[in-house]
Design a protein around this motif. Sequence first.
Motif, mmCIF file in Angstrom:
data_model
loop_
_atom_site.group_PDB
_atom_site.id
_atom_site.type_symbol
_atom_site.label_atom_id
_atom_site.label_comp_id
_atom_site.label_asym_id
_atom_site.label_seq_id
_atom_site.Cartn_x
_atom_site.Cartn_y
_atom_site.Cartn_z
ATOM 1 N N LEU A 1 9.023 -5.068 1.205
ATOM 2 C CA LEU A 1 8.870 -4.391 -0.087
ATOM 3 C C LEU A 1 7.407 -4.396 -0.529
ATOM 4 O O LEU A 1 6.890 -3.375 -1.009
ATOM 5 N N ALA A 2 6.738 -5.513 -0.349
ATOM 6 C CA ALA A 2 5.325 -5.574 -0.738
ATOM 7 C C ALA A 2 4.492 -4.585 0.077
ATOM 8 O O ALA A 2 3.634 -3.883 -0.468
ATOM 9 N N ARG A 3 4.744 -4.512 1.375
ATOM 10 C CA ARG A 3 4.025 -3.565 2.222
ATOM 11 C C ARG A 3 4.295 -2.127 1.764
ATOM 12 O O ARG A 3 3.385 -1.284 1.753
ATOM 13 N N ALA A 4 5.538 -1.847 1.391
ATOM 14 C CA ALA A 4 5.875 -0.503 0.929
ATOM 15 C C ALA A 4 5.133 -0.166 -0.361
ATOM 16 O O ALA A 4 4.668 0.967 -0.540
ATOM 17 N N VAL A 5 5.001 -1.137 -1.258
ATOM 18 C CA VAL A 5 4.250 -0.906 -2.496
ATOM 19 C C VAL A 5 2.797 -0.571 -2.167
ATOM 20 O O VAL A 5 2.218 0.379 -2.711
ATOM 21 N N PHE A 6 2.200 -1.345 -1.264
ATOM 22 C CA PHE A 6 0.814 -1.080 -0.873
ATOM 23 C C PHE A 6 0.692 0.319 -0.272
ATOM 24 O O PHE A 6 -0.228 1.079 -0.605
ATOM 25 N N GLU A 7 1.613 0.668 0.624
ATOM 26 C CA GLU A 7 1.548 1.982 1.271
ATOM 27 C C GLU A 7 1.661 3.103 0.240
ATOM 28 O O GLU A 7 0.917 4.096 0.302
ATOM 29 N N GLU A 8 2.589 2.968 -0.695
ATOM 30 C CA GLU A 8 2.780 4.017 -1.702
ATOM 31 C C GLU A 8 1.552 4.171 -2.585
ATOM 32 O O GLU A 8 1.305 5.253 -3.126
ATOM 33 N N ARG A 9 0.772 3.110 -2.708
ATOM 34 C CA ARG A 9 -0.438 3.168 -3.526
ATOM 35 C C ARG A 9 -1.675 3.537 -2.712
ATOM 36 O O ARG A 9 -2.796 3.533 -3.224
ATOM 37 N N GLY A 10 -1.463 3.855 -1.433
ATOM 38 C CA GLY A 10 -2.572 4.238 -0.581
ATOM 39 C C GLY A 10 -3.419 3.078 -0.116
ATOM 40 O O GLY A 10 -4.560 3.271 0.335
ATOM 41 N N ALA A 11 -2.883 1.869 -0.183
ATOM 42 C CA ALA A 11 -3.594 0.667 0.250
ATOM 43 C C ALA A 11 -3.128 0.268 1.645
ATOM 44 O O ALA A 11 -2.065 0.680 2.114
ATOM 45 N N ASP A 12 -3.921 -0.554 2.316
ATOM 46 C CA ASP A 12 -3.621 -1.000 3.672
ATOM 47 C C ASP A 12 -2.504 -2.045 3.632
ATOM 48 O O ASP A 12 -2.692 -3.144 3.088
ATOM 49 N N PRO A 13 -1.334 -1.763 4.210
ATOM 50 C CA PRO A 13 -0.239 -2.738 4.182
ATOM 51 C C PRO A 13 -0.531 -4.004 4.986
ATOM 52 O O PRO A 13 0.141 -5.018 4.794
ATOM 53 N N GLU A 14 -1.539 -3.941 5.874
ATOM 54 C CA GLU A 14 -1.890 -5.134 6.646
ATOM 55 C C GLU A 14 -2.489 -6.222 5.751
ATOM 56 O O GLU A 14 -2.629 -7.373 6.182
ATOM 57 N N ARG A 15 -2.821 -5.867 4.522
ATOM 58 C CA ARG A 15 -3.296 -6.876 3.568
ATOM 59 C C ARG A 15 -2.162 -7.779 3.083
ATOM 60 O O ARG A 15 -2.412 -8.818 2.445
ATOM 61 N N VAL A 16 -0.917 -7.404 3.376
ATOM 62 C CA VAL A 16 0.238 -8.230 3.017
ATOM 63 C C VAL A 16 0.544 -9.142 4.201
ATOM 64 O O VAL A 16 0.929 -8.668 5.276
ATOM 65 N N LEU A 17 0.372 -10.427 4.016
ATOM 66 C CA LEU A 17 0.523 -11.398 5.100
ATOM 67 C C LEU A 17 1.902 -12.049 5.039
ATOM 68 O O LEU A 17 2.411 -12.363 3.968
#
Length: 290
Positions: A228-244
């Motif tokens: 879910l956190a990765r999806a939030v980052f992706e939807e905001r145009g952020a790099d999901p790899e920042r979610v560890l």
Amino acid sequence: MSTAWLVTGARGQLGHDLLEVLARRPDDDVTALGRAELDLTNEAAVRKTVRHWLDEVRADRAVLLNAAAYTAVDDAETDEATAQLVNGAAPGWLAQEMAGAGRLVHVSTDYVFDGTATEPYPVDAPTAPRSAYGRTKAAGERAVAAAGGDATTVRTAWVYGHHGGNFVATMMRLEADRPTVSVVTDQVGSPTWSLDLAAGLVALGARAESAPPVLHLTNTGAASWWDLARAVFEERGADPERVLPTSTDAFPRPAPRPAYSVLDTTAWTAAGLPAPRPWRAALAEALRSW
């Protein structure tokens, strides 16, 4: 057919969205009560408030949507008595007052289960709560069932929305403030937009026929908090790899969290209610409108 609605917990995350959905029904009458207007620890006040509302109803039918709850999961571990009044006893008082007078739609939680399942929980799965919050919510379910009448308990899980604190709002803030964020991968559930949940609860309240005594409603599909956190980052145009990725053990909390919270929604659709959409589609729309 006109309907009079009473919404408890109207100032909370779900309550806000229930009022938004009900605003689309201009022919209906809506009464909204938050904590300041209704003390759910006071039995006499609860019963008096519902009776007065029912006496004033001039619509064809009356529906009470109980979105009020003691939701501080960790605090409940040391304040179970208060949580029991709000989550366990008050739903029974509401159900008793509504029995024979109208319909009650009561909101419950995945925390009534132990979280050890490996496939979605059906509505008739045995409850086995592991936390004070879960125990008090299970008590509320039993109280509603014991009161009889036209009442349905709707369990949901992993709710987020535009109002109040929730996981999605936290991830949006952390995406803006931190280079990385660590999120657990070993808890799985169905992220659920509160506006979708509200629309479903109103559809249940508005239908002419009675419904089964227990139903499940979430957005569909399963995800970990990390997903879910990765999806939030992706939807905001952020790099999901920042979610560890990390584990629950890295974030000890007073109340145990269910490892698996996916609820089976087939009974909801079998009852002829609107089919819930996938969680990722709901998240995308929620973030666009945030």
